[in-house]
Design a protein around this motif. Structure first.
Motif, PDB file in Angstrom:
ATOM      1  N   SER A  86      47.473  32.093  31.270  1.00  0.00           N
ATOM      2  CA  SER A  86      46.692  31.518  32.367  1.00  0.00           C
ATOM      3  C   SER A  86      46.149  30.158  31.936  1.00  0.00           C
ATOM      4  O   SER A  86      45.744  29.955  30.794  1.00  0.00           O
ATOM      5  CB  SER A  86      45.535  32.447  32.767  1.00  0.00           C
ATOM      6  OG  SER A  86      44.611  32.557  31.714  1.00  0.00           O
TER       7      SER A  86
ATOM      8  N   ILE B 268      34.379  34.332  38.649  1.00  0.00           N
ATOM      9  CA  ILE B 268      35.492  34.579  39.566  1.00  0.00           C
ATOM     10  C   ILE B 268      36.782  34.040  38.968  1.00  0.00           C
ATOM     11  O   ILE B 268      37.817  34.718  38.953  1.00  0.00           O
ATOM     12  CB  ILE B 268      35.202  33.963  40.956  1.00  0.00           C
ATOM     13  CG1 ILE B 268      34.072  34.733  41.651  1.00  0.00           C
ATOM     14  CG2 ILE B 268      36.455  33.936  41.826  1.00  0.00           C
ATOM     15  CD1 ILE B 268      33.523  34.061  42.895  1.00  0.00           C
ATOM     16  N   VAL B 269      36.733  32.830  38.435  1.00  0.00           N
ATOM     17  CA  VAL B 269      37.914  32.216  37.819  1.00  0.00           C
ATOM     18  C   VAL B 269      38.327  33.004  36.577  1.00  0.00           C
ATOM     19  O   VAL B 269      39.517  33.214  36.326  1.00  0.00           O
ATOM     20  CB  VAL B 269      37.633  30.731  37.491  1.00  0.00           C
ATOM     21  CG1 VAL B 269      38.766  30.120  36.676  1.00  0.00           C
ATOM     22  CG2 VAL B 269      37.408  29.937  38.774  1.00  0.00           C
TER      23      VAL B 269
ATOM     24  N   GLU C 250      40.108  36.070  37.735  1.00  0.00           N
ATOM     25  CA  GLU C 250      41.442  35.689  38.225  1.00  0.00           C
ATOM     26  C   GLU C 250      42.386  35.504  37.037  1.00  0.00           C
ATOM     27  O   GLU C 250      43.524  35.994  37.056  1.00  0.00           O
ATOM     28  CB  GLU C 250      41.352  34.408  39.039  1.00  0.00           C
ATOM     29  CG  GLU C 250      42.718  33.907  39.493  1.00  0.00           C
ATOM     30  CD  GLU C 250      42.653  32.517  40.110  1.00  0.00           C
ATOM     31  OE1 GLU C 250      43.360  32.305  41.108  1.00  0.00           O
ATOM     32  OE2 GLU C 250      41.920  31.654  39.593  1.00  0.00           O
TER      33      GLU C 250
ATOM     34  N   GLY D  87      43.466  38.757  35.590  1.00  0.00           N
ATOM     35  CA  GLY D  87      44.530  39.344  36.409  1.00  0.00           C
ATOM     36  C   GLY D  87      45.884  38.719  36.113  1.00  0.00           C
ATOM     37  O   GLY D  87      46.907  39.417  36.052  1.00  0.00           O
TER      38      GLY D  87
ATOM     39  N   ARG E  67      41.040  33.570  45.759  1.00  0.00           N
ATOM     40  CA  ARG E  67      41.571  34.268  44.586  1.00  0.00           C
ATOM     41  C   ARG E  67      41.615  35.774  44.861  1.00  0.00           C
ATOM     42  O   ARG E  67      41.027  36.248  45.801  1.00  0.00           O
ATOM     43  CB  ARG E  67      40.682  33.988  43.380  1.00  0.00           C
ATOM     44  CG  ARG E  67      40.701  32.526  42.987  1.00  0.00           C
ATOM     45  CD  ARG E  67      39.669  32.209  41.933  1.00  0.00           C
ATOM     46  NE  ARG E  67      39.850  30.872  41.446  1.00  0.00           N
ATOM     47  CZ  ARG E  67      39.344  29.788  42.048  1.00  0.00           C
ATOM     48  NH1 ARG E  67      38.626  29.911  43.144  1.00  0.00           N
ATOM     49  NH2 ARG E  67      39.545  28.595  41.542  1.00  0.00           N
ATOM     50  N   GLU E  68      42.280  36.495  43.999  1.00  0.00           N
ATOM     51  CA  GLU E  68      42.361  37.947  44.157  1.00  0.00           C
ATOM     52  C   GLU E  68      41.191  38.608  43.427  1.00  0.00           C
ATOM     53  O   GLU E  68      41.364  39.396  42.499  1.00  0.00           O
ATOM     54  CB  GLU E  68      43.702  38.446  43.640  1.00  0.00           C
ATOM     55  CG  GLU E  68      44.861  37.966  44.484  1.00  0.00           C
ATOM     56  CD  GLU E  68      46.200  38.492  44.023  1.00  0.00           C
ATOM     57  OE1 GLU E  68      46.232  39.406  43.168  1.00  0.00           O
ATOM     58  OE2 GLU E  68      47.211  37.984  44.503  1.00  0.00           O
ATOM     59  N   VAL E  69      39.975  38.269  43.875  1.00  0.00           N
ATOM     60  CA  VAL E  69      38.754  38.797  43.276  1.00  0.00           C
ATOM     61  C   VAL E  69      37.816  39.230  44.397  1.00  0.00           C
ATOM     62  O   VAL E  69      37.633  38.507  45.371  1.00  0.00           O
ATOM     63  CB  VAL E  69      38.070  37.729  42.386  1.00  0.00           C
ATOM     64  CG1 VAL E  69      36.751  38.238  41.834  1.00  0.00           C
ATOM     65  CG2 VAL E  69      38.992  37.302  41.241  1.00  0.00           C
TER      66      VAL E  69
ATOM     67  N   PRO F 237      39.812  40.441  48.668  1.00  0.00           N
ATOM     68  CA  PRO F 237      41.011  39.614  48.698  1.00  0.00           C
ATOM     69  C   PRO F 237      42.000  40.107  49.736  1.00  0.00           C
ATOM     70  O   PRO F 237      41.998  41.273  50.124  1.00  0.00           O
ATOM     71  CB  PRO F 237      41.579  39.758  47.287  1.00  0.00           C
ATOM     72  CG  PRO F 237      40.820  40.838  46.625  1.00  0.00           C
ATOM     73  CD  PRO F 237      39.643  41.178  47.454  1.00  0.00           C
TER      74      PRO F 237
END
Length: 181
Positions: A40, A112-113, A116, A119, A161-163, A178
């Motif tokens: 990432s 949050i980042v 992400e 993930g 994002r997927e959070v 999400p």
């Protein structure tokens, strides 16, 4: 104020055990996961900021983690690859615990980042983990609670994002899920 971040982490842990019936062998607090060969962009950037002698990986430490049954209670640092693969949900908790201060949107966006990126790392290794941020903004004084602008910024960051984002205060509650759910 009703409690510190660690207080709310412990309450979340207790609720998952008592009411969510998550077995103790599948639940961890402040789980250390050292990830080598990060893919990432966010973790790579953080790794590059470290002293050259300490580069080569990154260690996110989620506040609360729910694991798949396959973890078998072994989520030690030594078991890092399996620990990452067996993660099901990683939760970051934020609480308004500062005297005459408030939670800033930037610190929540950073979590949050981070989730992400976690993930992305899990998917790269053939697994998946859902990230969630729980914001408990319980300061009694309004001038110690998050500003509306900070809330909007964190909600926008979560939507992109997927959070998941859960926000609780004396006056408001909101949940951002999400699109993948």
């Amino acid at each position: 104020m009703l409690g510190s971040k660690l207080h709310y982490q412990a309450i979340l842990y207790h609720c998952l055990r008592a009411y969510g019936r998550v077995p103790s062998r599948q639940l961890g607090m402040n789980v250390k996961i050292y990830i080598t060969d990060v893919v990432s962009e966010y973790f790579r950037k953080l790794d590059e900021e470290k002293h050259p002698d300490y580069r080569g990986g990154f260690e996110p430490i989620p506040d609360v983690v729910v694991f798949r049954p396959g973890i078998g209670g072994d989520f030690r640092r030594r078991n890092r690859e399996n620990t990452l693969r067996q993660m099901l949900v990683a939760v970051e908790v934020k609480a308004s615990e500062r005297h005459q201060g408030r939670l800033r949107g930037s610190e929540i966006v950073k979590d949050i980042v981070k989730l992400e990126a976690l993930g992305i790392e899990a998917r790269h290794r053939g697994s998946d983990v859902l990230g969630a941020v729980v914001v408990i903004d319980t300061a009694l004084e309004e001038n110690e609670r998050m500003t509306p602008e900070a809330r909007r910024a964190t909600e926008a960051a979560a939507r992109g994002r997927e959070v998941c984002l859960f926000y609780v205060s004396p006056t408001q509650e909101s949940v951002i899920l999400p699109d993948v759910l």
